[in-house]
Design a protein around this motif. Structure first.
Motif, PDB file in Angstrom:
ATOM      1  N   HIS A 136    -103.679 -20.432  56.753  1.00 19.72           N
ATOM      2  CA  HIS A 136    -102.430 -20.490  56.218  1.00 19.72           C
ATOM      3  C   HIS A 136    -101.655 -19.240  56.699  1.00 19.72           C
ATOM      4  N   VAL A 137    -100.410 -19.570  57.047  1.00 13.49           N
ATOM      5  CA  VAL A 137     -99.409 -18.472  57.623  1.00 13.49           C
ATOM      6  C   VAL A 137     -98.206 -19.041  56.693  1.00 13.49           C
ATOM      7  N   ILE A 138     -97.262 -18.011  56.840  1.00 13.82           N
ATOM      8  CA  ILE A 138     -96.084 -17.859  56.068  1.00 13.82           C
ATOM      9  C   ILE A 138     -94.868 -17.742  56.963  1.00 13.82           C
ATOM     10  N   VAL A 139     -94.037 -18.580  57.352  1.00 12.68           N
ATOM     11  CA  VAL A 139     -93.023 -18.374  58.076  1.00 12.68           C
ATOM     12  C   VAL A 139     -91.881 -17.676  57.377  1.00 12.68           C
ATOM     13  N   THR A 140     -91.563 -16.391  58.162  1.00 11.89           N
ATOM     14  CA  THR A 140     -90.790 -15.277  57.109  1.00 11.89           C
ATOM     15  C   THR A 140     -89.232 -15.658  57.522  1.00 11.89           C
ATOM     16  N   ASP A 141     -88.747 -16.648  58.288  1.00  6.97           N
ATOM     17  CA  ASP A 141     -87.235 -17.080  58.140  1.00  6.97           C
ATOM     18  C   ASP A 141     -87.210 -18.571  58.023  1.00  6.97           C
ATOM     19  N   VAL A 142     -86.677 -18.806  57.111  1.00  7.59           N
ATOM     20  CA  VAL A 142     -86.470 -20.164  56.644  1.00  7.59           C
ATOM     21  C   VAL A 142     -85.822 -21.310  57.659  1.00  7.59           C
ATOM     22  N   ASP A 200    -102.036 -31.109  50.895  1.00  7.55           N
ATOM     23  CA  ASP A 200    -103.067 -31.228  50.091  1.00  7.55           C
ATOM     24  C   ASP A 200    -103.748 -29.803  50.426  1.00  7.55           C
ATOM     25  N   MET A 201    -103.964 -29.369  51.449  1.00  5.31           N
ATOM     26  CA  MET A 201    -104.753 -28.245  51.955  1.00  5.31           C
ATOM     27  C   MET A 201    -103.743 -26.932  51.318  1.00  5.31           C
ATOM     28  N   LEU A 202    -102.631 -26.960  51.676  1.00  6.42           N
ATOM     29  CA  LEU A 202    -101.766 -25.891  51.127  1.00  6.42           C
ATOM     30  C   LEU A 202    -101.788 -25.571  49.762  1.00  6.42           C
ATOM     31  N   ASP A 203    -101.782 -26.850  49.006  1.00  8.04           N
ATOM     32  CA  ASP A 203    -102.000 -26.479  47.545  1.00  8.04           C
ATOM     33  C   ASP A 203    -102.800 -25.709  47.020  1.00  8.04           C
ATOM     34  N   LEU A 204    -103.861 -25.637  47.795  1.00 11.86           N
ATOM     35  CA  LEU A 204    -105.236 -25.042  47.492  1.00 11.86           C
ATOM     36  C   LEU A 204    -105.177 -23.565  48.149  1.00 11.86           C
ATOM     37  N   GLU A 213     -92.489 -21.128  49.702  1.00 13.43           N
ATOM     38  CA  GLU A 213     -92.108 -22.330  49.967  1.00 13.43           C
ATOM     39  C   GLU A 213     -92.066 -22.389  51.590  1.00 13.43           C
ATOM     40  N   THR A 214     -92.335 -21.292  52.330  1.00 13.36           N
ATOM     41  CA  THR A 214     -92.264 -21.496  53.748  1.00 13.36           C
ATOM     42  C   THR A 214     -93.792 -21.233  54.230  1.00 13.36           C
ATOM     43  N   SER A 215     -94.759 -21.920  53.667  1.00 12.95           N
ATOM     44  CA  SER A 215     -95.989 -21.765  53.888  1.00 12.95           C
ATOM     45  C   SER A 215     -96.336 -23.054  54.898  1.00 12.95           C
ATOM     46  N   ARG A 216     -97.323 -22.575  55.943  1.00 13.35           N
ATOM     47  CA  ARG A 216     -97.578 -23.723  56.673  1.00 13.35           C
ATOM     48  C   ARG A 216     -99.200 -23.586  56.935  1.00 13.35           C
ATOM     49  N   LEU A 217     -99.794 -24.353  57.562  1.00 12.21           N
ATOM     50  CA  LEU A 217    -101.171 -24.055  58.148  1.00 12.21           C
ATOM     51  C   LEU A 217    -100.952 -23.856  59.596  1.00 12.21           C
ATOM     52  N   GLY A 218    -101.486 -23.003  60.210  1.00 15.59           N
ATOM     53  CA  GLY A 218    -101.242 -22.519  61.411  1.00 15.59           C
ATOM     54  C   GLY A 218    -101.802 -23.187  62.548  1.00 15.59           C
ATOM     55  N   CYS A 219    -102.725 -24.020  62.202  1.00 16.28           N
ATOM     56  CA  CYS A 219    -103.495 -25.076  63.239  1.00 16.28           C
ATOM     57  C   CYS A 219    -102.531 -26.345  63.316  1.00 16.28           C
ATOM     58  N   GLN A 220    -101.403 -26.411  62.296  1.00 13.88           N
ATOM     59  CA  GLN A 220    -100.653 -27.563  62.348  1.00 13.88           C
ATOM     60  C   GLN A 220     -99.082 -27.204  63.143  1.00 13.88           C
ATOM     61  N   LEU A 241     -89.040 -22.760  68.760  1.00 14.46           N
ATOM     62  CA  LEU A 241     -89.533 -21.809  67.888  1.00 14.46           C
ATOM     63  C   LEU A 241     -89.587 -20.384  68.537  1.00 14.46           C
ATOM     64  N   ASP A 242     -88.942 -20.323  69.525  1.00 14.00           N
ATOM     65  CA  ASP A 242     -89.110 -18.815  70.369  1.00 14.00           C
ATOM     66  C   ASP A 242     -88.784 -17.972  69.396  1.00 14.00           C
ATOM     67  N   GLY A 243     -89.170 -16.682  69.033  1.00 15.05           N
ATOM     68  CA  GLY A 243     -88.800 -15.696  68.319  1.00 15.05           C
ATOM     69  C   GLY A 243     -89.277 -15.975  66.667  1.00 15.05           C
ATOM     70  N   ILE A 244     -90.328 -16.986  66.467  1.00 16.95           N
ATOM     71  CA  ILE A 244     -90.672 -17.200  65.113  1.00 16.95           C
ATOM     72  C   ILE A 244     -91.447 -16.088  64.843  1.00 16.95           C
ATOM     73  N   ARG A 245     -91.458 -15.752  63.504  1.00 19.68           N
ATOM     74  CA  ARG A 245     -92.475 -14.680  62.928  1.00 19.68           C
ATOM     75  C   ARG A 245     -93.278 -15.257  61.812  1.00 19.68           C
ATOM     76  N   LEU A 246     -94.603 -15.203  61.959  1.00 19.62           N
ATOM     77  CA  LEU A 246     -95.629 -15.517  60.974  1.00 19.62           C
ATOM     78  C   LEU A 246     -96.347 -14.413  60.264  1.00 19.62           C
ATOM     79  N   ALA A 247     -96.110 -14.472  58.893  1.00 21.10           N
ATOM     80  CA  ALA A 247     -96.931 -13.599  58.099  1.00 21.10           C
ATOM     81  C   ALA A 247     -98.161 -13.954  57.655  1.00 21.10           C
TER      82      ALA A 247
END
Ligand code: FES
Length: 179
Positions: A110-116, A131-135, A141-148, A155-161
Protein backbone atom coordinates in the motif's frame (compact mmCIF):
# COMPACT_ATOMS: atom_id res chain seq x y z
CA UNK A 1 29.84 -11.25 -47.99
CA UNK A 2 32.03 -8.24 -47.24
CA UNK A 3 31.89 -7.05 -50.82
CA UNK A 4 28.10 -7.47 -50.86
CA UNK A 5 27.74 -5.27 -47.76
CA UNK A 6 30.10 -2.81 -49.31
CA UNK A 7 28.08 -2.78 -52.54
CA UNK A 8 24.87 -2.23 -50.61
CA UNK A 9 26.49 0.64 -48.77
CA UNK A 10 27.56 2.30 -51.99
CA UNK A 11 24.10 1.84 -53.47
CA UNK A 12 22.53 3.31 -50.35
CA UNK A 13 24.91 6.23 -50.45
CA UNK A 14 24.07 6.90 -54.10
CA UNK A 15 20.35 6.74 -53.41
CA UNK A 16 20.69 9.10 -50.50
CA UNK A 17 22.79 11.55 -52.56
CA UNK A 18 20.38 11.49 -55.50
CA UNK A 19 17.31 11.66 -53.28
CA UNK A 20 15.68 8.91 -55.31
CA UNK A 21 13.42 7.73 -52.55
CA UNK A 22 11.55 10.66 -51.02
CA UNK A 23 9.50 8.24 -48.91
CA UNK A 24 12.55 7.00 -47.02
CA UNK A 25 11.71 6.77 -43.33
CA UNK A 26 13.82 8.27 -40.55
CA UNK A 27 15.07 4.87 -39.46
CA UNK A 28 15.94 3.92 -43.02
CA UNK A 29 17.91 7.14 -43.37
CA UNK A 30 19.82 6.35 -40.19
CA UNK A 31 20.54 2.86 -41.49
CA UNK A 32 21.81 4.35 -44.74
CA UNK A 33 24.02 6.68 -42.73
CA UNK A 34 25.58 3.76 -40.92
CA UNK A 35 26.31 2.01 -44.23
CA UNK A 36 27.97 5.14 -45.60
CA UNK A 37 30.04 5.15 -42.46
CA UNK A 38 30.97 1.58 -43.22
CA UNK A 39 32.16 2.42 -46.71
CA UNK A 40 34.18 5.36 -45.47
CA UNK A 41 35.79 3.81 -42.42
CA UNK A 42 35.83 0.12 -43.32
CA UNK A 43 34.19 -0.79 -40.06
CA UNK A 44 31.40 -3.28 -39.71
CA UNK A 45 27.92 -1.83 -39.80
CA UNK A 46 24.41 -3.11 -39.60
CA UNK A 47 21.13 -1.77 -40.95
CA UNK A 48 19.63 -2.27 -37.48
CA UNK A 49 22.22 -0.21 -35.57
CA UNK A 50 20.12 2.95 -35.34
CA UNK A 51 16.89 1.25 -34.32
CA UNK A 52 18.68 -0.93 -31.75
CA UNK A 53 20.15 2.18 -30.18
CA UNK A 54 16.71 3.86 -30.16
CA UNK A 55 15.34 0.83 -28.37
CA UNK A 56 18.05 0.81 -25.76
CA UNK A 57 17.49 4.53 -25.10
CA UNK A 58 13.80 3.84 -24.50
CA UNK A 59 14.65 0.96 -22.18
CA UNK A 60 16.99 3.17 -20.18
CA UNK A 61 14.46 6.00 -19.81
CA UNK A 62 13.74 6.61 -16.14
CA UNK A 63 11.47 8.80 -14.07
CA UNK A 64 12.05 10.42 -10.70
CA UNK A 65 10.03 9.04 -7.82
CA UNK A 66 10.15 10.18 -4.20
CA UNK A 67 9.22 7.76 -1.43
CA UNK A 68 8.30 9.26 1.91
CA UNK A 69 8.60 6.81 4.79
CA UNK A 70 6.42 6.73 7.89
CA UNK A 71 8.85 9.03 9.70
CA UNK A 72 8.59 11.63 6.94
CA UNK A 73 12.06 10.91 5.55
CA UNK A 74 12.25 11.20 1.80
CA UNK A 75 14.21 9.17 -0.71
CA UNK A 76 14.43 10.20 -4.35
CA UNK A 77 15.07 7.36 -6.78
CA UNK A 78 15.12 6.87 -10.54
CA UNK A 79 12.74 4.23 -11.80
CA UNK A 80 12.95 2.70 -15.28
CA UNK A 81 9.82 3.04 -17.42
CA UNK A 82 7.76 -0.13 -17.09
CA UNK A 83 8.94 -1.06 -13.59
CA UNK A 84 6.42 -1.29 -10.75
CA UNK A 85 6.84 0.89 -7.69
CA UNK A 86 7.10 -2.25 -5.58
CA UNK A 87 10.08 -3.51 -7.59
CA UNK A 88 11.63 -0.04 -7.54
CA UNK A 89 11.25 0.15 -3.77
CA UNK A 90 12.91 -3.24 -3.31
CA UNK A 91 15.81 -2.32 -5.59
CA UNK A 92 16.41 0.80 -3.52
CA UNK A 93 16.09 -0.64 -0.01
CA UNK A 94 12.80 1.11 0.65
CA UNK A 95 10.63 -0.64 3.21
CA UNK A 96 7.64 -1.56 1.12
CA UNK A 97 6.84 -5.17 1.91
CA UNK A 98 4.97 -6.70 -1.02
CA UNK A 99 4.28 -10.02 0.70
CA UNK A 100 2.46 -11.63 -2.25
CA UNK A 101 5.00 -10.31 -4.77
CA UNK A 102 2.47 -8.48 -6.88
CA UNK A 103 -0.24 -11.11 -7.20
CA UNK A 104 -2.95 -8.92 -5.65
CA UNK A 105 -3.35 -11.15 -2.62
CA UNK A 106 -2.24 -8.71 0.08
CA UNK A 107 -2.16 -5.01 0.81
CA UNK A 108 1.38 -4.79 2.15
CA UNK A 109 2.50 -2.76 -0.86
CA UNK A 110 0.00 0.00 0.00
CA UNK A 111 1.27 3.45 -0.98
CA UNK A 112 -0.38 6.85 -0.84
CA UNK A 113 0.01 9.18 -3.80
CA UNK A 114 0.60 12.53 -2.12
CA UNK A 115 -0.55 14.67 -5.05
CA UNK A 116 -4.03 14.10 -6.45
CA UNK A 117 -2.93 15.31 -9.89
CA UNK A 118 -0.53 12.38 -10.10
CA UNK A 119 -3.16 10.05 -8.69
CA UNK A 120 -5.49 11.04 -11.52
CA UNK A 121 -2.83 10.16 -14.09
CA UNK A 122 -2.83 6.52 -12.98
CA UNK A 123 -4.87 3.83 -14.66
CA UNK A 124 -8.04 3.11 -12.67
CA UNK A 125 -7.54 0.26 -10.20
CA UNK A 126 -8.97 -3.15 -11.09
CA UNK A 127 -11.64 -4.64 -8.81
CA UNK A 128 -9.04 -6.98 -7.29
CA UNK A 129 -6.87 -4.03 -6.31
CA UNK A 130 -9.84 -2.20 -4.77
CA UNK A 131 -10.74 -5.32 -2.81
CA UNK A 132 -7.25 -5.48 -1.34
CA UNK A 133 -7.14 -1.74 -0.69
CA UNK A 134 -10.38 -1.99 1.29
CA UNK A 135 -8.48 -4.16 3.76
CA UNK A 136 -5.45 -1.88 4.04
CA UNK A 137 -4.66 0.17 7.14
CA UNK A 138 -4.75 3.91 6.70
CA UNK A 139 -6.65 3.86 3.41
CA UNK A 140 -6.91 7.28 1.77
CA UNK A 141 -8.61 8.70 -1.32
CA UNK A 142 -5.31 8.46 -3.17
CA UNK A 143 -4.18 5.04 -1.97
CA UNK A 144 -2.89 2.46 -4.45
CA UNK A 145 -1.04 -0.82 -4.35
CA UNK A 146 2.59 -0.23 -5.22
CA UNK A 147 2.80 -3.39 -7.29
CA UNK A 148 0.09 -2.03 -9.60
CA UNK A 149 1.64 1.41 -10.16
CA UNK A 150 3.90 1.12 -13.19
CA UNK A 151 6.44 3.82 -14.04
CA UNK A 152 5.43 5.80 -17.12
CA UNK A 153 6.69 9.16 -18.42
CA UNK A 154 3.69 11.14 -17.11
CA UNK A 155 4.44 9.94 -13.57
CA UNK A 156 7.83 11.66 -13.50
CA UNK A 157 8.08 13.50 -10.18
CA UNK A 158 5.43 11.44 -8.35
CA UNK A 159 5.65 11.21 -4.54
CA UNK A 160 4.53 8.10 -2.71
CA UNK A 161 4.06 8.00 1.04
CA UNK A 162 4.31 4.74 2.94
CA UNK A 163 1.49 4.23 5.45
CA UNK A 164 2.32 3.91 9.12
CA UNK A 165 1.35 0.22 9.14
CA UNK A 166 0.35 -2.57 6.81
CA UNK A 167 -1.78 -5.66 7.32
CA UNK A 168 -0.37 -8.92 6.09
CA UNK A 169 -3.56 -10.90 6.44
CA UNK A 170 -3.07 -13.07 3.36
CA UNK A 171 0.37 -14.45 4.07
CA UNK A 172 0.62 -15.04 7.80
CA UNK A 173 -2.39 -13.43 9.41
CA UNK A 174 -0.12 -11.08 11.34
CA UNK A 175 -1.80 -7.77 12.11
CA UNK A 176 0.70 -5.15 13.32
CA UNK A 177 -0.46 -2.27 15.44
CA UNK A 178 -0.32 1.15 13.77
CA UNK A 179 2.61 3.27 15.03
FE1 FES B 1 0.61 -8.05 -2.63
FE2 FES B 1 0.98 -5.81 -4.12
S1 FES B 1 2.45 -7.12 -3.24
S2 FES B 1 -0.88 -6.84 -3.62
Amino acid sequence: MLSRISRLGVQAASRARLGQNPATSRNQKEAIGSCINYVGNHTLCSATDATASDRSEQQEAKISVTFVDKDGDEKLINVPIGMSMLEAAHENDIELEGACEGSLACSTCHVIVTDVDYYNKLEDPEDEENDMLDLAFGLTETSRLGCQVIASPELDGIRLALPAATRNFAVDGHVPKPH
